[in-house]
Scaffold this active site. Structure first.
Site, PDB file in Angstrom:
ATOM      1  N   ARG A   1      18.618  -8.462  -1.647  1.00 53.00           N
ATOM      2  CA  ARG A   1      17.268  -9.037  -1.660  1.00 53.00           C
ATOM      3  C   ARG A   1      16.883  -9.270  -3.114  1.00 53.00           C
ATOM      4  NH1 ARG A   1      11.468  -6.158  -0.046  1.00 53.00           N
ATOM      5  NH2 ARG A   1      11.345  -5.779  -2.287  1.00 53.00           N
TER       6      ARG A   1
ATOM      7  N   TYR B   1       4.663  -7.511  -6.359  1.00 50.16           N
ATOM      8  CA  TYR B   1       5.316  -6.544  -5.480  1.00 50.16           C
ATOM      9  C   TYR B   1       6.826  -6.723  -5.547  1.00 50.16           C
ATOM     10  CZ  TYR B   1       6.113 -10.563  -2.608  1.00 50.16           C
ATOM     11  OH  TYR B   1       6.533 -11.787  -2.197  1.00 50.16           O
TER      12      TYR B   1
ATOM     13  N   ASP C   1      11.653 -11.372   0.208  1.00 45.95           N
ATOM     14  CA  ASP C   1      10.487 -10.868   0.930  1.00 45.95           C
ATOM     15  C   ASP C   1       9.228 -11.568   0.413  1.00 45.95           C
ATOM     16  OD1 ASP C   1       8.616  -9.425   2.306  1.00 45.95           O
ATOM     17  OD2 ASP C   1       9.320  -7.441   1.651  1.00 45.95           O
TER      18      ASP C   1
ATOM     19  N   HIS D   1       6.259 -11.000   1.784  1.00 45.17           N
ATOM     20  CA  HIS D   1       5.259  -9.931   1.881  1.00 45.17           C
ATOM     21  C   HIS D   1       3.877 -10.424   2.317  1.00 45.17           C
ATOM     22  CE1 HIS D   1       4.604  -5.716   1.427  1.00 45.17           C
ATOM     23  NE2 HIS D   1       5.741  -5.560   0.794  1.00 45.17           N
TER      24      HIS D   1
ATOM     25  N   GLU E   1      11.298 -13.121   4.494  1.00 46.07           N
ATOM     26  CA  GLU E   1      10.678 -12.037   5.249  1.00 46.07           C
ATOM     27  C   GLU E   1       9.156 -12.141   5.194  1.00 46.07           C
ATOM     28  OE1 GLU E   1      12.265  -8.318   3.988  1.00 46.07           O
ATOM     29  OE2 GLU E   1      10.398  -7.261   4.389  1.00 46.07           O
TER      30      GLU E   1
ATOM     31  N   GLU F   1       8.071  -5.359  10.006  1.00 43.65           N
ATOM     32  CA  GLU F   1       8.012  -3.997   9.456  1.00 43.65           C
ATOM     33  C   GLU F   1       6.655  -3.335   9.669  1.00 43.65           C
ATOM     34  OE1 GLU F   1       8.979  -5.049   5.277  1.00 43.65           O
ATOM     35  OE2 GLU F   1       7.149  -3.989   4.779  1.00 43.65           O
TER      36      GLU F   1
ATOM     37  N   ARG G   1      12.150  -6.865  12.548  1.00 44.23           N
ATOM     38  CA  ARG G   1      12.301  -5.794  11.547  1.00 44.23           C
ATOM     39  C   ARG G   1      11.605  -4.485  11.920  1.00 44.23           C
ATOM     40  NH1 ARG G   1      13.598  -5.493   6.766  1.00 44.23           N
ATOM     41  NH2 ARG G   1      11.612  -4.985   5.825  1.00 44.23           N
TER      42      ARG G   1
ATOM     43  N   GLU H   1      17.992  -2.781   6.141  1.00 47.82           N
ATOM     44  CA  GLU H   1      17.510  -2.608   4.766  1.00 47.82           C
ATOM     45  C   GLU H   1      17.904  -1.223   4.269  1.00 47.82           C
ATOM     46  OE1 GLU H   1      13.268  -2.762   4.346  1.00 47.82           O
ATOM     47  OE2 GLU H   1      13.371  -3.000   2.170  1.00 47.82           O
TER      48      GLU H   1
ATOM     49  N   TRP I   1      -1.798  -7.820   1.579  1.00 46.05           N
ATOM     50  CA  TRP I   1      -0.695  -7.036   1.027  1.00 46.05           C
ATOM     51  C   TRP I   1       0.550  -7.425   1.790  1.00 46.05           C
ATOM     52  CZ3 TRP I   1       1.542  -4.664  -2.744  1.00 46.05           C
ATOM     53  CH2 TRP I   1       2.627  -3.824  -2.511  1.00 46.05           C
TER      54      TRP I   1
HETATM   55  O1  KDG Z   1       5.161   0.933   2.853  1.00 45.34           O
HETATM   56  C1  KDG Z   1       5.328  -0.345   2.368  1.00 45.34           C
HETATM   57  C2  KDG Z   1       6.737  -0.619   1.903  1.00 45.34           C
HETATM   58  O2  KDG Z   1       7.699  -0.082   2.772  1.00 45.34           O
HETATM   59  C3  KDG Z   1       6.939  -2.104   1.811  1.00 45.34           C
HETATM   60  O3  KDG Z   1       6.136  -2.594   0.767  1.00 45.34           O
HETATM   61  C4  KDG Z   1       8.360  -2.421   1.529  1.00 45.34           C
HETATM   62  O4  KDG Z   1       8.059  -4.701   2.242  1.00 45.34           O
HETATM   63  C5  KDG Z   1       8.777  -3.736   2.068  1.00 45.34           C
HETATM   64  C6  KDG Z   1      10.184  -3.858   2.431  1.00 45.34           C
HETATM   65  O5  KDG Z   1      10.547  -4.925   2.902  1.00 45.34           O
HETATM   66  O6  KDG Z   1      10.909  -2.886   2.263  1.00 45.34           O
HETATM   67 MG    MG Z   2       9.021  -6.191   3.478  1.00 45.46          MG
END
Ligand code: KDG
Ligand code: MG
Length: 403
Positions: A148, A160, A211, A213, A237, A263, A284, A340, A403
């Site tokens: 990644r 991030y 990602d 996010h 992602e 996630e 995920r 992951e 976020w």
């Molecule tokens: O708790 C939040 C994290 O696990 C996250 O920010 C990590 O997006 C993430 C990832 O894909 O691992």
């Molecule tokens: Mg993620």
């Protein structure tokens, strides 16, 4: 009859905060479950201690499915991350116990291996393109088959996914959430350039992931997906928040870049439309946040009907218990995609001795009965809980961003 005699909840901070459930049977067999919900750890600890543990005592630990139904359907309030993480911890601990009683690793109870090992992707990051390329080179040399890639957007504070210094990436970094700048246009201009640079430098004989996010709107995500098609990503992602599952149809109509979501989703109902309408390519959801091994398998089986493959979340805020459980499940599922993986800190590994191994980019477990992971309570006591939160993103006009 063997019964559940004790269920203890541990909250500790070896490297980062983890919540752990340990169930002990009247025969003295113990099982472990991860109950960690990043930044909301104590909510799950209380849910377990105050509302679940009293319900477990005296019950038959072998009745995993019935206990799952009892904790989910038997309760008026359903779903949500706190509830599903608590149920997951109980479910995972009971699978651990069942394996130990049977003398078999959990993957044998789930039908046995479908593969020799679990392909993982690691996290490469950089404060700029050259440092990202150095990081990708490091992981390629270490044998990873999938990487990644994230880089800090120029002039946009703490993007991030980017590690500070040489340590482990840990976004939950402050006793009260930090506020970080976010600029969508700057990201949309910059991210495709570094993904292209990775392919130019290293070619195409490994998987490249990214990602997003939840930072884009559906039409922005469509534009992003189109702009990186030549980099042939394994997936983009969380291109947009998934509360509105229908939003993904718009992205799909514009780009062939594969999409991974899940996630922060915690039940089969949260991904039902995404899967059955074939709006995503990878789901995920994880053992720890989606109701444990029992419920995750149900999600993965639904996904298999629609050629959606698995790609479970595996950041370091999921404890080594979840990692071991994930490997046990991943070894068996026919529609496995990728897992992951971020190596835990040494202090974390000291508290959770684990039989999970990494070799040639594949995770594996041996034939240790159960999950093959332990909890060192004495070592954990040296690392007290220390509240830590993820940052909050704000746009240039000061308004809050996803976020
Ligand atoms: O708790 C939040 C994290 O696990 C996250 O920010 C990590 O997006 C993430 C990832 O894909 O691992
Ligand atoms: Mg993620």
């Amino acid at each position: 009859m063997t019964t559940i005699e004790r269920a203890e909840v541990f909250v500790a901070g070896p490297g980062r905060n983890f919540v752990t459930l340990r169930i002990t049977t009247s025969d003295g067999v113990t099982g472990l479950g991860d109950a960690t919900l990043n930044g909301r750890e104590l909510a799950v600890a209380s849910y377990l201690r105050d509302h679940v543990v009293p319900l477990l005592i005296g019950r038959d630990p072998a009745r995993i499915e019935d206990l799952w139904q009892y904790l989910y359907r038997g309760v008026y309030w359903r779903r949500g991350p706190v509830t599903m993480t608590a149920i997951a911890a109980v479910d995972t601990a009971l699978w651990d116990i069942k394996g130990k009683v049977a003398g078999l690793p959990v993957h044998q109870l789930l039908g046995g291996r479908s593969r020799d090992g679990v392909t993982v992707y690691c996290h490469a990051s950089g404060t700029d393109i050259p440092s990202l390329l150095d990081d990708v080179a490091r992981f390629r040399e270490a044998g990873y088959r999938a990487v990644r890639a994230q880089a800090a957007v120029p002039d946009v504070g703490g993007t991030y996914g980017v590690r500070k210094g040489t340590g482990i990436y840990e976004p939950a970094n402050a006793a009260l959430p930090e506020e970080q700048l976010w600029d969508t246009e700057a990201y949309l201009r910059f991210a495709p350039t570094y993904l292209t640079a990775v392919r130019e430098e290293f070619g195409f004989d490994f998987h490249l992931l990214h990602d997003v996010h939840h930072r884009l709107t559906p039409i922005e995500a469509a534009r992003f997906g189109k702009s990186v098609e030549d980099a042939q990503l394994f997936w983009m992602e969380d291109p947009t928040p998934a509360e509105n599952q229908e939003a993904f149809r718009l992205i799909r109509q514009h780009t062939t870049t594969p999409i991974a979501v899940g996630e922060v989703l915690t039940s089969i109902w949260d991904v039902q439309h995404l899967i059955t309408e074939q709006l995503i390519d990878y789901v995920r959801t994880t053992v720890v946040h989606a109701g444990g091994i029992t419920h995750l398998r149900r999600i993965f089986d639904l996904a298999a009907l629609y050629q959606v493959r698995t790609g479970s979340h595996g950041a370091t805020d999921l404890s080594p218990i979840t990692l071991a459980a994930a490997v046990q499940v991943d070894l068996t599922v026919p529609n496995f995609g990728i897992q992951e993986y971020m190596e835990h800190a040494e202090v974390t590994r000291e508290v959770f001795p684990s039989g999970v191994t990494l070799s040639d980019g594949l995770l594996d477990v041996d034939d240790t009965p159960g999950l093959g992971v332990e909890y060192d309570e004495k070592a954990a006591a040296r690392y007290p809980y220390d509240p830590k939160y993820l940052p909050v993103a704000r746009r240039r006009d000061g308004s809050v961003h996803d976020w």
